[in-house]
Design an enzyme around this catalytic site. Structure first.
Site, PDB file in Angstrom:
ATOM      1  N   ASP A 146      26.972  61.082  51.133  1.00 25.90           N
ATOM      2  CA  ASP A 146      26.939  60.208  52.307  1.00 25.90           C
ATOM      3  C   ASP A 146      27.416  60.964  53.534  1.00 25.90           C
ATOM      4  O   ASP A 146      28.390  61.721  53.483  1.00 25.90           O
ATOM      5  CB  ASP A 146      27.844  58.999  52.062  1.00 25.90           C
ATOM      6  CG  ASP A 146      27.453  57.810  52.917  1.00 25.90           C
ATOM      7  OD1 ASP A 146      26.658  58.004  53.857  1.00 25.90           O
ATOM      8  OD2 ASP A 146      27.932  56.703  52.652  1.00 25.90           O
ATOM      9  N   LYS A 178      37.213  50.401  61.598  1.00 22.05           N
ATOM     10  CA  LYS A 178      36.092  51.184  61.084  1.00 22.05           C
ATOM     11  C   LYS A 178      34.741  50.670  61.568  1.00 22.05           C
ATOM     12  O   LYS A 178      33.903  51.430  62.064  1.00 22.05           O
ATOM     13  CB  LYS A 178      36.124  51.195  59.551  1.00 22.05           C
ATOM     14  CG  LYS A 178      34.935  51.947  58.950  1.00 22.05           C
ATOM     15  CD  LYS A 178      34.940  51.946  57.436  1.00 22.05           C
ATOM     16  CE  LYS A 178      33.691  52.642  56.897  1.00 22.05           C
ATOM     17  NZ  LYS A 178      33.657  52.657  55.427  1.00 22.05           N
ATOM     18  N   ASP A 226      21.349  57.389  55.907  1.00 21.33           N
ATOM     19  CA  ASP A 226      22.112  58.636  55.926  1.00 21.33           C
ATOM     20  C   ASP A 226      22.877  58.856  54.622  1.00 21.33           C
ATOM     21  O   ASP A 226      23.855  59.597  54.584  1.00 21.33           O
ATOM     22  CB  ASP A 226      23.073  58.661  57.111  1.00 21.33           C
ATOM     23  CG  ASP A 226      24.073  57.507  57.068  1.00 21.33           C
ATOM     24  OD1 ASP A 226      23.879  56.586  56.255  1.00 21.33           O
ATOM     25  OD2 ASP A 226      25.038  57.521  57.852  1.00 21.33           O
TER      26      ASP A 226
END
Length: 1255
Positions: A943, A1012, A1171
């Protein structure tokens, strides 16, 4: 007063057979909606039977009133010839009945009526005395003849209306006789050429007329050139009308209603205002239809209209004319004149065979006509030029033929793949897939069986009622089309009534208890009708057989037991097997889809009913609707909803049926998908699939792709094909555990939704009469909360039911997930319910169908992957994660052996189901005789570390930002979220020392988890408002945080997060500001932002001011917005806010595609979730190397400068922009676009040595 004329008078016959009304009265010629032939036949038969004169008298109120009371009694015994039947049909009155009725009317005492009398013509002219005698008889019988005639015509009209209602539509022959064929020309000169007497001319005259029309008629200037530019709203309306009309004409052609299409075209052409809607493409559709039928005269009429409209025939027009000539074997003079005129128009004969999409038969007919005047003519051979190759520097290595390659092959032999193709073909030809539900089966009690029998009987009745309703709807729409309006009639004819009824009942079956918006349901129904129509068209043509032959040859590239002479990419190999596929059919316009779906949904509401006794056992046995229409507020908007009756929902629950029905395109494929070869061809075998998914009705993406040189799309096409060629299978052990929990009322903590029966119940009992307003408001809020939770639980449960049912259906099967992309280039699997892009549970259910031995390092990568899934060692190096995995090996093995009864270590981690699947794989590998030889099917993920910021840091060569997102080599992984949280904590302490109350309250609550999501999405364009909502949700999840400070604390934190990012990523913020300002100025000049990705995919942002489209009538008027309407001005706010994130998304998709293509070239199995890159454990090291090399290769290109040059050329240097009224804006835009932000000194080569860039 009528003037009667004899039966032998040819003018009389001609008038009536041509449909002209007789002179002097209200009911002559075409009467009561009937055709001339039908009406004339009835009158002629009456004269034959009675032998009396045919005498009409004006209405006489005295005579009319006396017979009015007896009509009802006589109506049951009298009939009339229905509309459209053969003329001269005898009336169903026996002679004796007629004579009795005549005597009855003669006996009545009413005032006489005097009429003019003209005798019926005889073979020999009668003398004067005879005429006087006949006149006297006429005076005597005039009154009763009138009454008898009136009653018979009235009864005939009633019978005709009844027949129309029962049959659904009139006979085709009668309908077509009433349709207009002869056009009304607005140009006087052309109208003189088309004389009204021409239909009686010999056939040779028609041949000469077409040649003379093409050759001699002077052309008017183009109508479009004469028109002044229209305003935006008027232009949008005109475009909508043109799309609808073209779709109507095309659908008429495809459903065999060409005369109706011609009629509507003639009607529009004859009205100057409506003629503005017509384009050459519309005339060409009808031209091509008549050419296929060999109808030369009608084809000539269309050519007259083309000339009258001031349009110049194009290649397709001439191809239609020559095809018709070839079909009818026309004279050489006519064909030669046609070819001469074609040359004068600047069109080349060879282009007819290279540029016009003709089927094999049409091509042969055109060639036959041409060779009649040029016997030695040969059509040009297909172009033999070498296939186009993408010249992008990023893809040069992919398409290089000198370097050795090792493309992977599937693990299945050729024969097995061919049988899988046949299975998939049967699935798509059936259009639907029945799947057994995994809901816990009910015991087959008497009540269950009775409920199922009731449903079966009701569905049979509903199907029959729907078929009758569809016939009525078709008849109504056919009548509307005959008035010249492009109605829904041909769209309703693409499927049979039975097929349409089945589709509607399937829709009713899956309607949720809380209902669905009418707009959404209408759009779904319209698209399903179109998709089934497309599949049926391919079945009826020869495309299926040709596809099978080509696909069988294509499988030699993929099968494990076959070899090809030269290795090719799948797209290259497919293209080498034959010519390009037939041209695709344009989807119907969105207003047509919505209106069609709306009418079908309303038919469901009107037709489908259940006995009232099912709703109230003690009630009356009346029929009540299954669906009812209500209004509800959602997001401050009132929308119409169709909801099923609770009695129907209860009946479904009682029947406990165990079959779900999916559309074929919603289910993974059973064979490898077709390779993507164009924006219209790829993925499913028959089901239509878009290369670039977008909102229905948004056409600008498709136009960009169609105008793009084919070679420019090769990189994206090959990457999508490679992703779709990955074979999958279901992880059976994980599926069994999930099904066990699913049947036992779920487990929301593990992502298994609970059934709606577990939803919170609203408060019971009534409020006391003296309850305060605050108490009442609290009860209302609680009720709304319970309803909201119940809806959410039902939605989650249904989603899980679909996913698990499909997983169970595909257990023990190999399947494939075809891919397409969104407008930014990001890739997605086409099947929506069961794929690897879902939640933790969805990903855990899937594994590679093709295994790979672990090799020397594969087991270590499995352990590292497991620790990554736990989220316990995110800040630790890889070696420390390996050590941790060995330390908890007992828990890992216990989880694998006893997942539901052991220590349940796997349930406490971040991604529990994937962690459990990994535990099971590790256990099997460690217990195998040789772990290095263990064949693993488990996908290992790598990742990106806040991938959006990685791209920004690379674009700006920002050393500080690069270090924060692991672009620089480091012994420990850098966590940008923890870094931002630490910086926010520094700001908080400073504010707390200054006495800021909210900063003091937040002491101890600022963590990585709180910031986050906001940090991750800032790079993708989240605003402070959106960031505040994200932080608010995180704070509410903290049980010990004082909830009264949530609103103030979220405002404070989002401000500090943005300040921290500005300080840590100064280069990133500069680029983001440049992109935002550029988009704002582009939008203010009236254009949508466009760019081209590094792999050559053209991108345009579909954000425009909403254009409202309203579809009125029925149970509700639907108004929907189309933000993709290019005729509207751009939405400046969305354009500027969307450009930075969309541009970064286009870069991360380019990086993924490059990695996919290079991994495929090296023989790896590779898939991605944006991604997050997946491959076998044994190949992780190779994938990591490719991933880093391609990131460096991508950002070594001058991406921002290339973007600047493209935008300047596109928006500042075109003739349109130079003439723009806001020239000052253009100058400012040009200055802004050229002011590319400066870059730092970061060395990209260091990325290749960064362990934690992707990890």
């Amino acid at each position: 007063m009528w003037t009667e004329r004899g039966l032998d008078d040819p003018g009389f016959l001609a008038e009536h057979l041509r449909g002209r009304p007789c002179r002097g009265g209200r009911r002559g010629g075409v009467g009561f909606g009937g055709t001339p032939a039908a009406c004339w036949g009835v009158g002629l038969e009456r004269l034959r039977r009675t032998g009396a004169e045919w005498v009409r008298v004006p209405e006489h109120r005295g005579a009319r009133g006396s017979c009015q009371q007896r009509r009802g009694a006589e109506a049951s015994g009298a009939g009339a010839a229905p509309l459209g039947r053969t003329p001269l049909t005898p009336l169903p009155f026996a002679p004796t009945v007629l004579e009795a009725r005549v005597r009855q009317l003669q006996a009545e005492c009413v005032s006489e009526v005097t009429v003019k009398r003209v005798g019926v013509a005889r073979p020999r002219a009668p003398g004067k005395a005879q005429r006087r005698a006949e006149g006297a008889a006429g005076r005597t019988s005039g009154r009763w003849a009138q009454k008898l005639d009136e009653e018979k015509w009235t009864l005939q009209k009633r019978k005709q209306q009844l027949d129309v209602k029962l049959q659904g539509h009139a006979q085709p022959e009668a309908c077509e006789r009433a349709l207009r064929v002869l056009p009304r020309l607005l140009d006087a000169g052309l109208a003189c050429h088309l004389e009204l007497g021409e239909p009686r001319a010999p056939h040779s005259r028609w041949e000469e007329k077409l040649a003379r029309l093409l050759h001699e008629t002077p052309r008017k200037p183009s109508r479009k050139a004469e028109q002044a530019p229209q305003a935006g709203a008027a232009s949008a309306r005109l475009e909508v009308q043109q799309h609808r009309l073209l779709a109507f004409l095309d659908c008429c052609l495809r459903t065999g209603h060409l005369p109706l299409a011609h009629h509507v075209l003639v009607t529009h052409h004859g009205r100057a205002r409506q003629q503005q809607q017509l384009t050459l493409a519309m005339y060409n559709v009808v031209l091509l239809g008549w050419a296929r039928k060999g109808s030369y005269k009608e084809l000539l009429y269309v050519f007259f209209m083309v000339k009258d409209a001031g349009l110049t025939p194009d290649l397709l027009s001439y191809a239609a004319a020559l095809q018709c000539m070839g079909r009818l074997d026309q004279s050489t003079t006519t064909i030669q004149r046609c070819l001469d005129q074609m040359g004068q128009d600047g069109l080349k004969l060879q282009e007819l065979f290279t540029s016009v999409p003709l089927c094999q038969e049409e091509r042969a007919l055109v060639l036959r006509a041409v060779r009649k005047v040029q016997p030695t003519f040969r059509p040009p051979p297909p172009p033999q030029c070498p296939p186009q190759v993408n010249t992008s520097p990023l893809l040069r290595e992919i398409y290089a033929t000198s370097d050795p390659v090792s493309y992977p092959k599937l693990h299945l032999p050729l024969e097995k793949l061919q049988s899988l193709f046949q299975e998939q073909l049967r699935v798509e030809m059936a259009t639907t897939v029945p799947v057994e539900s995994v809901e816990k089966a009910r015991v087959l009690t008497k009540e269950v069986l009775q409920a199922r029998d009731t449903l079966k009987q009701l569905r049979a009745e509903w199907a029959q009622a729907l078929c009758l309703g569809l016939q009525d709807m078709k008849a109504s729409e056919a009548r509307a089309a005959r008035t010249g309006r492009p109605s829904l009639f041909p769209f309703l004819c693409v499927l049979t009534e039975k097929e349409m009824a089945e589709l509607l009942l399937q829709t009713l079956q899956v309607l949720p208890p809380q209902g669905e918006s009418l707009l959404s349901l209408a759009q779904q129904l319209g698209m399903r009708v179109f998709n089934r129509h497309m599949v049926q068209r391919k079945q009826l043509s020869s495309q299926v057989q040709a596809l099978q032959q080509r696909y069988y040859r294509y499988l030699h590239l993929l099968a494990s037991d076959t070899q090809v002479a030269t290795p090719h990419l799948p797209r290259q190999y497919w293209e080498a097997l034959g010519p390009p596929e037939a041209p695709h059919e344009q989807p119907w316009p969105l207003p047509v889809l919505v209106e069609l779906g709306k009418r079908l949904a309303e038919l469901l509401v009107e037709t489908v009913r259940i006995p009232g006794s099912l709703a109230a056992p003690q009630g009356a046995c009346t029929l009540i609707p299954v669906l009812y229409h209500v209004y509800s507020f959602r997001s401050f908007r009132q929308i119409g909803i169709l909801k099923p009756h609770p009695a129907f929902t209860e009946l479904l629950a009682a029947a406990a049926e165990h079959t779900l029905v999916f559309e074929a395109a919603e289910v993974p494929m059973l064979c490898p998908p077709l390779p993507w070869t164009s924006p219209h061809t790829g993925a499913f075998l028959l089901s239509p699939t878009k290369l670039m998914r977008s909102l229905e009705g948004t056409m600008q993406h498709q136009r960009l792709l169609d105008s793009c040189p084919p070679a420019e799309l090769h990189g994206a096409l090959d990457a999508l094909t490679q992703l779709g060629n990955c074979a999958w299978r279901v992880n059976g052990r994980v599926l069994d555990l999930v099904l066990e929990l699913f049947a036992a009322k779920g487990c929301p903590r593990l992502g298994v939704p609970a059934p709606p029966s577990e939803a919170p119940r609203p408060p019971e009992g009534r409020l006391p009469p003296d309850a305060s307003p605050a108490q009442k408001a609290e009860v209302r809020r609680e009720l709304a909360r319970c309803l909201k939770v119940a809806r959410e639980m039902h939605s989650l449960r249904s989603d899980a039911l679909y996913r698990l049912s499909l997983a169970q259906h595909l257990r023990h099967r190999v399947f494939w997930l075809p891919h397409n992309m969104d407008f930014r280039g990001r890739t997605y699997p086409c099947p929506p319910h069961f794929n690897h892009l879902g939640s933790d549970l969805a990903r855990a259910l899937l594994e590679f169908a093709q295994g790979r031995p672990l090799g020397p390092h594969g087991l270590d990568w499995l352990k590292i992957h497991l620790v990554n899934l736990t989220g316990l060692k995110k800040h630790e190096p890889l070696q420390a994660r390996l050590v941790f995995a060995d330390e908890v090996m007992d828990d890992i093995l216990d989880s694998a052996d006893r997942p539901m009864t052991g220590r349940k270590w796997w349930m406490e981690v971040d991604e529990p189901w994937q962690a459990l699947a990994c535990c099971m794989e590790i256990a099997r590998a460690m217990r195998s005789p040789d772990p290095t030889a263990f064949v693993s099917h488990f996908p290992v993920h790598q990742d990106g570390s806040c991938n959006g910021l990685q791209h920004y840091a690379a674009l700006g060569r920002d050393s500080i930002g690069a270090a924060s997102v692991n672009l620089l080599p480091s012994d420990f992984p850098q966590d940008v979220y923890s870094g931002v949280a630490a910086q926010v904590e520094v700001f908080r302490r400073q504010d707390a020392q200054r006495g800021v109350r909210v900063a003091q309250v937040l002491d101890g609550f600022i963590s990585r988890k709180v910031v986050k999501q906001t940090v991750m999405t800032v790079v993708y364009g989240v605003t402070r408002y959106g960031g505040r909502l994200q932080i608010e949700r995180r704070l509410r999840e903290l049980s010990n945080f004082p909830q009264e400070f949530v609103w103030e604390a979220s405002h404070y934190l989002v401000r500090q997060v943005f300040n921290s990012l500005q300080e840590m990523f100064s280069g990133t913020r500069a680029i983001q500001h440049w992109l935002t300002e550029s988009a704002r100025l582009i939008a203010q000049t009236g254009s949508a932002v466009e760019w081209v990705t590094p792999l050559g995919v053209p991108i345009i942002q579909p954000y425009h001011r909403d254009s409202k489209v309203m579809i009125g009538g029925g149970i509700q008027s639907l108004t929907f917005s189309n933000s993709g309407d290019t005729t509207q001005k751009p939405n400046t706010l969305k354009q500027k806010n969307g450009f930075p994130p969309n541009f970064i998304h286009s870069l991360d998709s380019s990086h993924m595609m490059l990695t996919a293509l290079h991994c495929y070239r090296k023989g790896l199995t590779f898939v991605s979730v944006h991604d997050c890159f997946w491959t076998h454990a044994a190949d992780v090291a190779v994938m990591n190397q490719v991933c880093r090399e391609q990131f460096v290769h991508l950002h070594s290109q001058p991406i921002l400068h290339n973007l600047s040059r493209f935008l300047v050329k596109r928006f500042c240097c075109s003739s349109r922009s130079l003439k723009h009224p806001k020239n000052s804006w253009i100058g400012k835009l040009q200055d802004t676009l050229k002011a590319v932000p400066d870059t730092g000194a970061f060395d990209l080569e260091q990325v290749k040595h960064s362990t934690y860039f992707f990890s």
